[in-house]
Design a protein around this motif. Structure first.
Motif, short mmCIF file in Angstrom:
data_model
loop_
_atom_site.label_atom_id
_atom_site.label_comp_id
_atom_site.label_asym_id
_atom_site.label_seq_id
_atom_site.Cartn_x
_atom_site.Cartn_y
_atom_site.Cartn_z
N ALA A 146 33.44 -82.33 -64.43
CA ALA A 146 33.01 -82.04 -65.80
C ALA A 146 34.15 -81.52 -66.66
O ALA A 146 34.12 -81.64 -67.87
N SER A 147 35.16 -80.92 -66.06
CA SER A 147 36.21 -80.27 -66.83
C SER A 147 37.27 -81.27 -67.26
O SER A 147 37.52 -82.27 -66.60
N THR A 148 37.91 -80.97 -68.39
CA THR A 148 39.04 -81.76 -68.86
C THR A 148 40.30 -81.21 -68.23
O THR A 148 40.54 -80.00 -68.27
N HIS A 181 41.45 -89.72 -69.68
CA HIS A 181 42.51 -88.71 -69.57
C HIS A 181 43.87 -89.38 -69.39
O HIS A 181 44.77 -88.84 -68.74
#
Length: 390
Positions: A14-16, A254
């Motif tokens: 979930a994290s960037t 990303h």
């Protein structure tokens, strides 16, 4: 060795991830300089594109006829910082690039000769590696300015420049793979029969974006006889009951690539269709199991190809078994006969054997795999068994 043919459900971090720092880019340029020296080069010249993005984090706003070039002297010329030659009107953006603190910026105006400026940074009789995508306009001008210099394409002299990923890069590749897996799981719930290939491709593109991709590079939907064309562009053919459908899709999340293929069937398949699909699935698993310490790239190709040849479909496997992936979806290393380069931990590449029966149907199954100290780790973990869709 990680050899389980996992069918676990896709999940996405979930994290960037934290952005790469100036120190990360400095280390990459230092490795490029050391590799250049080892290859007998005076340095490397990097044009706008994936190599420049990888080494500096800089993405020029546009590729124009104005020269933008990163000059990285070989490690033998230590003491000289890499220099980014950039048009003055782009200098403000370049100053804010993540890798700018590790660079010297050299701006030029339209009244200047950028090739003379660049020539002052180069060994007048040196041999340089240059980005494959550099404009011939710029290369020819450099050759006129410094006729004693010579140039070789970076994919020729430094093919592994971006091939081995660090832990933070691997996390991005794995996150992109998980997002592509989630898109595949979702596409299985839509209706195929009676819809155009282009409509299903649009669904896939929307799903990739919904699961965090910033860029969709391709959505191949090859139904029935179109599946026998490995690079079929999704068209206006209406998918029919009884079709085999190749789904090959990916893009960037990303800043790093995804690329996966699954082949589904609309309704119940024939015995032959199941046999071909099972053959390709076994070939894909054989290629995966060939990823081990001491193996070469061609060993992966040989392992997958042998399964298909033994089943009698050898003439219908018409492409390499795999390609590297990173800041682009196709880059070295390549899993192909004759590539004797050893597989080393940190390499990321596809394993994607296929069988293509002209005028009838095709089957391809593809995962991105990371090489580890003990074997391979898949970045795609959706089931490789044939999925039945409506």
């Amino acid at each position: 060795m990680a050899s389980t043919d996992s069918a676990s459900s896709a999940s996405e971090p979930a994290s960037t991830p934290a952005p790469f720092t100036a120190d990360d880019y400095r280390a990459r340029m230092e490795r490029a300089a050391a590799d250049a020296a080892a290859a007998g080069l005076a340095g490397v010249l990097v044009a706008p594109g994936p190599d420049m993005t990888y080494l500096t984090g800089y993405r020029p706003s546009a590729d124009t006829e104005r020269l933008t070039l990163l000059v990285v002297p070989a490690a033998a010329d230590a003491g000289d910082r890499p220099t980014l030659v950039v048009p003055a009107l782009e200098a403000g953006d370049a100053e804010h690039a993540p890798g700018a603190p590790a660079l010297t910026l050299s701006g030029w105006t339209d009244a200047d000769d950028p090739y003379a400026l660049t020539a002052g940074l180069l060994d007048t009789g040196g041999r340089f590696g240059i980005s494959d995508n550099a404009w011939s306009l710029h290369l020819l001008a450099l050759q006129r300015t410094l006729p004693a210099t010579s140039y070789r394409g970076l994919s020729d002299v430094l093919p592994m420049l971006r091939a081995v990923k660090d832990a933070r890069e691997l996390a991005r590749v794995e996150a992109a793979g998980a997002a592509a897996d989630a898109a595949y799981e979702s596409i299985l719930t839509v209706r195929f029969a009676g819809r155009r290939e282009s409509e299903i491709a649009a669904d896939l593109a929307s799903l990739l974006l919904a699961h965090g991709h910033s860029q969709v590079d391709f959505t191949v939907v090859g139904s029935g006889p179109n599946g026998a064309d490995p690079h079929h562009e999704a068209g206006e053919r209406v998918v029919e009951h009884g079709d085999m459908v190749v789904l090959d899709f990916g893009g960037l999340k990303h800043g790093y690539g995804s690329d996966t293929t699954r082949t589904v069937h609309v309704g119940e398949p024939t015995a032959e269709e199941r046999r071909v699909h099972d053959t390709v699935r076994e070939a894909q698993q054989a290629g995966f199991l060939a990823v081990r310490p001491g193996a070469t790239c061609q060993d992966v190709d040989r392992a997958a190809r042998a399964v298909i040849e033994d089943a009698g479909y050898g003439p219908y496997f018409i492409h390499r078994t795999g390609h590297g992936i990173g800041v682009t979806t196709h880059e070295p290393p390549y899993m192909i006969e004759g590539e004797e380069r050893p597989i080393v931990p940190g390499m990321c590449f596809s394993i994607e054997p296929g069988v293509y029966l002209p005028g009838r149907f095709g089957v391809r199954i593809e995962d991105i795999v990371t090489a580890t100290e003990t074997g391979g780790r898949r970045c795609n973990n959706t089931p490789r068994e044939m999925a039945i869709v409506e």
